[in-house]
Design an enzyme around this catalytic site. Structure first.
Site, short mmCIF file in Angstrom:
data_model
loop_
_atom_site.label_atom_id
_atom_site.label_comp_id
_atom_site.label_asym_id
_atom_site.label_seq_id
_atom_site.Cartn_x
_atom_site.Cartn_y
_atom_site.Cartn_z
N HIS A 235 0.81 -1.12 0.28
CA HIS A 235 0.01 -0.09 0.01
C HIS A 235 0.68 1.27 -0.01
CE1 HIS A 235 0.22 -0.38 4.38
NE2 HIS A 235 0.62 0.70 4.39
N ASP B 78 0.27 -7.72 1.74
CA ASP B 78 0.60 -6.23 1.58
C ASP B 78 2.32 -6.17 1.53
OD1 ASP B 78 0.17 -3.67 1.42
OD2 ASP B 78 -0.05 -3.35 3.91
N SER C 135 4.87 2.59 8.09
CA SER C 135 4.48 1.69 7.20
C SER C 135 5.67 1.15 6.29
CB SER C 135 3.38 2.22 6.35
OG SER C 135 2.60 0.69 6.09
N LEU D 182 -5.70 -25.26 -1.06
CA LEU D 182 -6.27 -26.52 -0.84
C LEU D 182 -7.46 -26.69 -1.84
CD1 LEU D 182 -6.77 -26.74 2.97
CD2 LEU D 182 -5.35 -28.25 1.53
N GLY D 183 -8.01 -25.54 -2.27
CA GLY D 183 -9.34 -25.52 -3.05
C GLY D 183 -10.53 -25.94 -2.35
N GLY E 270 -14.15 -21.96 3.24
CA GLY E 270 -14.14 -22.48 4.74
C GLY E 270 -14.61 -21.35 5.73
#
Length: 495
Positions: A126, A156, A236, A291-292, A295
């Site tokens: 960012h 990020d 940052s 993993l595909g 969840g």
């Protein structure tokens, strides 16, 4: 004389009596406190402290001197007028965006960390997002124009480079070995004050504050190190180091209602940073296994209550992640995982929350095999899953292996007749599935925008874009319509 001897005797007797009485009282107390009978009456074990614990505070001078010259100031020069400061309570952009877009003034600023003597610098995505020019200023005030090597919005993290040799740099350290309570230093440039060092401790590990998802990361990985070392706007991208001056993490966010430090800062752990920047340097993009599955975090009681209400179920809040959907091109489907399975462990790592899952899997590569333990109908099962990337590949790919649309970071679909009439146009492509970090996202294009022209040529189907840019390198111009019907032309460089 006898009179004085009498006074002395009385005094000595009183002193001795007092000492014996205190000793007796102390012994009586010690005995009472350690008896089971009195513990049952509510007393607790007590340590009678009688002096200095011998505590020695660490010496931060050496670490400060070793790191301040390896932490740089970064200025972002951008002509993108759509960039603005976030109103999120977790102040995300640690710079100072300008209201007026003076091309000679930076639109934002932050910090960066030199990680090699030949000029590689890690910072936050960012900090350099949307930049037309990235300026790096060393601690000795020498200025450079940096090259953007690559970014990863999902953590990020960004990697940039300046052309210089023999630079001071900070070495990575194993962030998994850092403990809650360990001393750390935050090194950066808050409020434009160069080479500022603050001290604190690690106050928590594995924190997820949901800030990357709220800033549109497609598959965010959050496992922040939380610290009470003072971090403010401008820090940052700066360094979080241990008392030896080794890199523990990259300072990324603060928890604040005001935008300034109020007690908590968050850093991306160095192990994750190292994996990301090494991938970017080697492949041009981050290699990450999936993993595909989709969840839900079962450790989040509010999510579980909402899930039960929506699905008329009676799940209990517990450590783990419940599978809500299996994707078509993922390894979970081939391995035999099913909707409703609760993932509890991956390669021996306990999965207590969703951010633990994303970190455990996201630090691996496509093609890696992982052991996944799940609970199915109350019984534990174990499966071996071959991880894939988001396109279903089980091998690593470099930037040159990507299709044009993958490089642009979006998907496209033809316009309907109704959309053409509504916008008063006879050609164009609707943008969908925009990815943070893609070329289109970098110039402000997102879902719902319509691409009209690429390099001054009309486009009506995805193949048109592929043909125009397939062998193209250099500057690219995009003409597009935003959802309000306004037409813009923006550009970027395609490698």
């Amino acid at each position: 004389m006898k009179k004085y001897i009498g006074y002395l005797s009385v005094g000595l007797f009183s002193a001795a009596f007092t000492i014996l009485g205190m000793q007796f009282f102390s012994n009586s107390q010690d005995g009472e406190i350690t008896t089971n009978a009195d513990k049952q009456n509510g007393a607790f074990d007590f340590v009678d402290y009688k002096g200095n614990y011998g505590f020695n505070a660490p010496d931060f001078v050496d670490a400060s001197q070793r790191t301040v010259n390896a932490v740089v100031s970064i200025n972002n020069f951008s002509t993108n007028t759509q960039r603005q400061r976030s109103n999120d309570p977790f102040e995300y952009f640690f710079g100072f965006p300008q209201q007026e877009r003076d091309p000679n003034q930076p639109t934002g600023s932050g910090s960066g960390v030199i990680i090699s003597d030949d000029g590689y610098i890690v910072t936050n995505n960012h900090v350099i997002k949307g930049s037309d020019k990235i300026e790096v200023i060393l601690n000795n005030q020498k200025s450079y124009t940096a090259e953007l090597i690559g970014t990863d919005p999902n953590t990020d993290i960004a990697l940039i480079k300046i052309e210089e040799k023999g630079l001071p740099f900070i070495k990575f350290v194993d962030s998994d070995a850092i403990n809650v309570g360990d001393w750390v230093l935050a090194v950066g440039n808050p409020f434009g004050l160069n080479s500022t060092v603050t001290a604190g401790i690690v106050s928590a590990k594995g924190r997820s504050i949901d800030i990357l998802r709220r800033n549109n990361a497609s598959s965010p990985i959050e496992s922040f190190i939380q610290t009470d070392a003072a971090i403010n706007p401008g820090n940052s991208g700066g360094a979080l180091v241990n008392p030896n001056g080794d890199l523990v993490g990259i300072n990324t966010a603060i928890s604040s209602q005001t935008g300034s430090y109020v007690g908590y800062g968050f850093a991306v752990p160095s192990n994750l940073v190292k994996k990301v920047v090494e991938d970017i340097k080697k492949y041009g993009l981050v290699q990450r296994g999936y993993l595909g599955i989709e969840g839900m975090d079962l450790s989040d009681e509010a999510l579980v209550r909402e899930y039960n209400k929506r699905n008329s179920e009676n799940l209990k809040s517990q450590p783990g992640v419940i599978i809500q959907r299996i994707t078509d091109n993922g390894g979970a489907l081939d391995a035999g995982l099913e909707k409703g399975d609760i993932i509890t462990e991956i390669d021996g790592v306990k999965i207590t929350s969703f951010n633990k899952l994303t970190l455990a899997v996201g630090s691996k590569y496509p093609g890696d095999k992982v052991k996944v333990k799940v609970l199915r109908a109350g019984k534990e099962r174990e499966y071996t899953v071959t991880l894939r990337d988001t396109k279903g590949n089980t091998t690593t790919r470099s930037l040159s292996d990507l299709t044009v649309t993958e490089k642009l970071g979006a998907e496209f679909e033809p316009l309907t007749d109704r959309q053409k009439v509504s916008f008063g146009i006879d050609h164009g492509l609707m943008v969908k599935g925009t990815e943070q970090g893609g070329k289109l996202s970098s110039i402000g294009i997102s879902d719902g925008f319509i691409i009209l022209k690429v390099n001054e040529k009309n486009v009506s189907k995805e193949d048109d874009i592929e043909k125009i840019l397939k062998s193209h390198k250099g500057k690219v111009s995009i003409s597009y319509v935003d959802p309000y019907g306004r037409i813009y032309t923006r550009g970027f460089t395609l490698d």
